[in-house]
Design a protein around this motif. Structure first.
Motif, PDB file in Angstrom:
ATOM      1  N   LYS A 182       0.935  -1.241  -0.013  1.00  0.00           N
ATOM      2  CA  LYS A 182      -0.138   0.094   0.023  1.00  0.00           C
ATOM      3  C   LYS A 182       0.930   1.157  -0.042  1.00  0.00           C
ATOM      4  O   LYS A 182       1.786   1.199   0.638  1.00  0.00           O
ATOM      5  CB  LYS A 182      -0.806   0.150   1.386  1.00  0.00           C
ATOM      6  CG  LYS A 182      -2.407  -0.539   0.921  1.00  0.00           C
ATOM      7  CD  LYS A 182      -3.138  -0.199   2.146  1.00  0.00           C
ATOM      8  CE  LYS A 182      -4.556  -0.347   1.883  1.00  0.00           C
ATOM      9  NZ  LYS A 182      -5.584  -0.102   3.007  1.00  0.00           N
ATOM     10  N   GLY A 183       0.660   2.168  -1.013  1.00  0.00           N
ATOM     11  CA  GLY A 183       1.517   3.471  -0.983  1.00  0.00           C
ATOM     12  C   GLY A 183       2.834   3.453  -1.761  1.00  0.00           C
ATOM     13  O   GLY A 183       3.382   4.194  -2.079  1.00  0.00           O
ATOM     14  N   TYR A 184       3.115   1.975  -2.159  1.00  0.00           N
ATOM     15  CA  TYR A 184       4.197   1.872  -2.813  1.00  0.00           C
ATOM     16  C   TYR A 184       4.109   2.537  -4.290  1.00  0.00           C
ATOM     17  O   TYR A 184       3.122   2.328  -4.908  1.00  0.00           O
ATOM     18  CB  TYR A 184       4.455   0.312  -3.244  1.00  0.00           C
ATOM     19  CG  TYR A 184       5.814   0.030  -3.997  1.00  0.00           C
ATOM     20  CD1 TYR A 184       6.812  -0.176  -3.180  1.00  0.00           C
ATOM     21  CD2 TYR A 184       6.033  -0.129  -5.007  1.00  0.00           C
ATOM     22  CE1 TYR A 184       8.183  -0.429  -3.572  1.00  0.00           C
ATOM     23  CE2 TYR A 184       7.154  -0.557  -5.710  1.00  0.00           C
ATOM     24  CZ  TYR A 184       8.258  -0.506  -5.030  1.00  0.00           C
ATOM     25  OH  TYR A 184       9.513  -1.096  -5.687  1.00  0.00           O
ATOM     26  N   ARG A 185       5.037   3.166  -4.527  1.00  0.00           N
ATOM     27  CA  ARG A 185       5.024   4.009  -5.919  1.00  0.00           C
ATOM     28  C   ARG A 185       6.470   4.062  -6.954  1.00  0.00           C
ATOM     29  O   ARG A 185       7.287   3.655  -6.547  1.00  0.00           O
ATOM     30  CB  ARG A 185       5.319   5.650  -5.353  1.00  0.00           C
ATOM     31  CG  ARG A 185       4.239   6.420  -5.404  1.00  0.00           C
ATOM     32  CD  ARG A 185       4.573   8.085  -5.407  1.00  0.00           C
ATOM     33  NE  ARG A 185       3.408   8.347  -4.538  1.00  0.00           N
ATOM     34  CZ  ARG A 185       3.161   9.679  -4.887  1.00  0.00           C
ATOM     35  NH1 ARG A 185       3.990  10.756  -5.570  1.00  0.00           N
ATOM     36  NH2 ARG A 185       2.248  10.331  -4.187  1.00  0.00           N
ATOM     37  N   ILE A 186       5.931   3.920  -8.245  1.00  0.00           N
ATOM     38  CA  ILE A 186       6.870   4.073  -9.084  1.00  0.00           C
ATOM     39  C   ILE A 186       6.382   5.168 -10.037  1.00  0.00           C
ATOM     40  O   ILE A 186       5.352   5.311 -10.672  1.00  0.00           O
ATOM     41  CB  ILE A 186       6.762   2.920 -10.055  1.00  0.00           C
ATOM     42  CG1 ILE A 186       7.334   1.491  -9.353  1.00  0.00           C
ATOM     43  CG2 ILE A 186       7.830   2.844 -11.144  1.00  0.00           C
ATOM     44  CD1 ILE A 186       7.606   0.211  -9.943  1.00  0.00           C
ATOM     45  N   GLY A 187       7.306   6.257  -9.859  1.00  0.00           N
ATOM     46  CA  GLY A 187       7.141   7.466 -10.705  1.00  0.00           C
ATOM     47  C   GLY A 187       5.680   8.092 -10.206  1.00  0.00           C
ATOM     48  O   GLY A 187       5.514   8.213  -8.718  1.00  0.00           O
ATOM     49  N   GLY A 188       4.746   8.373 -11.042  1.00  0.00           N
ATOM     50  CA  GLY A 188       3.599   8.784 -10.444  1.00  0.00           C
ATOM     51  C   GLY A 188       2.454   7.899 -10.171  1.00  0.00           C
ATOM     52  O   GLY A 188       1.290   8.522  -9.780  1.00  0.00           O
ATOM     53  N   ALA A 189       2.877   6.596 -10.510  1.00  0.00           N
ATOM     54  CA  ALA A 189       1.776   5.577  -9.984  1.00  0.00           C
ATOM     55  C   ALA A 189       1.903   5.111  -8.753  1.00  0.00           C
ATOM     56  O   ALA A 189       3.018   4.739  -8.365  1.00  0.00           O
ATOM     57  CB  ALA A 189       1.938   4.577 -11.175  1.00  0.00           C
TER      58      ALA A 189
END
Ligand code: FAD
Length: 305
Positions: free
Chosen positions: A250-257
């Motif tokens: 949850k909340g893991y991000r790659i770039g803006g995703a």
């Protein structure tokens, strides 16, 4: 824009008619994810005759086409689409018959059809209220929620066969429906309209059920950010959101995703997300869930390139 698309645009402009034309149109403007590079041309035919005209002209010019409903289950590539994206949103009439039959053109919003049913005190489509798709997209995807699916309410649909531009009507039994799948997913038929068989009910009860489902969506889904809904199909015996959450994503991000903080089954665009970001995040989730649970996740969102 390729030369072939340029010539198609010139042909369609010369013809006139009721098709709106948008050259080099960013698909981020037409998808709920707000992601996607330009289509060579984005076309919105206002009638089935205009749709046939556009498809014929594209074929004559060797331009590939993609049919778009409300763009709520698709992820367009950052490079866009080097052909014509054809939106059916210009065909959106809804009619309510005396016998509980509601018929809608493919571009009508599913929620508008639900409201028409509610206003006529007809029950059977309450589950679909709030699914942000068009009637065509819902028939193609066998959209479903809260225990209901389109196949439970559909009587028949009408489609255009682009091979010979003929129109056909098919009963429910010929849709080969399964979980988020239908005959339309495996053919290039274009849904023109759908008829639903609904039962007389109480307007108040139908309205109350719809309000309840809408409230559940607001409380459970990250509607405040652009997304394309649930990313993965529900695997037998497992809950995607639970596996993703338990994997600490949850909340893991790659770039803006980002894996939504509110619902781990959703990827949201937190601003400036690219298709590449989303695909990388999808792969990361799949790998993590495979490693932790031995479950193979299948993407529900359709990547268009
Ligand atoms: C916040 C959110 C919540 C969602 N909740 C749900 C949910 O509860 N249940 C659910 O099932 N889905 C849900 N979705 C996903 C999506 O709304 C559905 O899959 C919907 O049915 C897609 O309809 P659309 O018109 O947007 O289709 P699009 O995304 O435009 O297209 C989907 C596919 O259908 C094809 N298509 C569209 N129209 C036609 C046509 N007329 N003829 C032939 N092919 C066509 C497209 O080429 C594409 O392959 C959600 C999405 C979001 C963003």
């Amino acid at each position: 824009m390729t030369d072939a698309v340029q010539r198609l645009v010139e042909d369609l402009k010369a013809y006139g008619g009721d098709t709106a034309l948008f050259p080099d149109e960013p698909m981020s403007r037409h998808t709920s994810f707000r992601i996607g590079g330009p289509a060579g041309v984005f076309l919105v035919p206002g009638s089935r005759e205009a749709l046939i005209r556009v498809l014929t002209a594209a074929r004559e010019r060797g331009v590939r086409t993609y049919i778009l409903g409300n763009g709520s289950n698709v992820l367009f590539d950052d490079a866009g689409f080097d052909g014509a994206v054809i939106s059916v949103s210009g065909m959106d009439r809804i009619s309510v018959g005396p016998d509980g039959m509601v018929t809608a053109e493919a571009g009508a919003s599913l929620s508008a059809v639900c409201k028409a049913a509610r206003d006529a005190a007809l029950s059977g489509l309450e589950f679909a209220y709030g699914i942000p798709g068009s009637v065509g997209g819902a028939v193609v995807m066998n959209a479903g929620a809260y225990g209901g699916e389109i196949k439970d309410a559909l009587l028949s649909s009408e489609y255009l066969d682009p091979a010979d531009m003929t129109v056909h009507a098919v009963p429910l039994a010929e849709h080969d429906y399964g979980y988020r799948s239908s005959i339309y997913r495996r053919t290039d038929r274009i849904v023109l309209s759908a008829s639903f068989g609904l039962k007389p009910g109480s307007r108040e009860d139908v309205a109350a059920a719809m309000s309840d489902f809408a409230a559940r969506r607001v409380s459970k889904q990250p509607l405040e950010f652009p997304s394309a809904g649930s990313v993965f199909k529900r695997p037998e015996g497992h809950f995607v959101g639970q596996m993703v959450e338990e994997s600490g994503l949850k909340g893991y991000r790659i770039g803006g995703a980002e894996v939504s903080e509110k619902h781990a089954g959703f990827i949201v665009n937190r601003g400036g997300a690219t298709c590449r970001d989303v695909l990388a995040l999808v792969e990361h989730i799949r790998e993590t869930v495979r490693k932790n649970y031995g479950v193979e996740l299948e993407c529900e969102i359709i990547h268009v390139s």
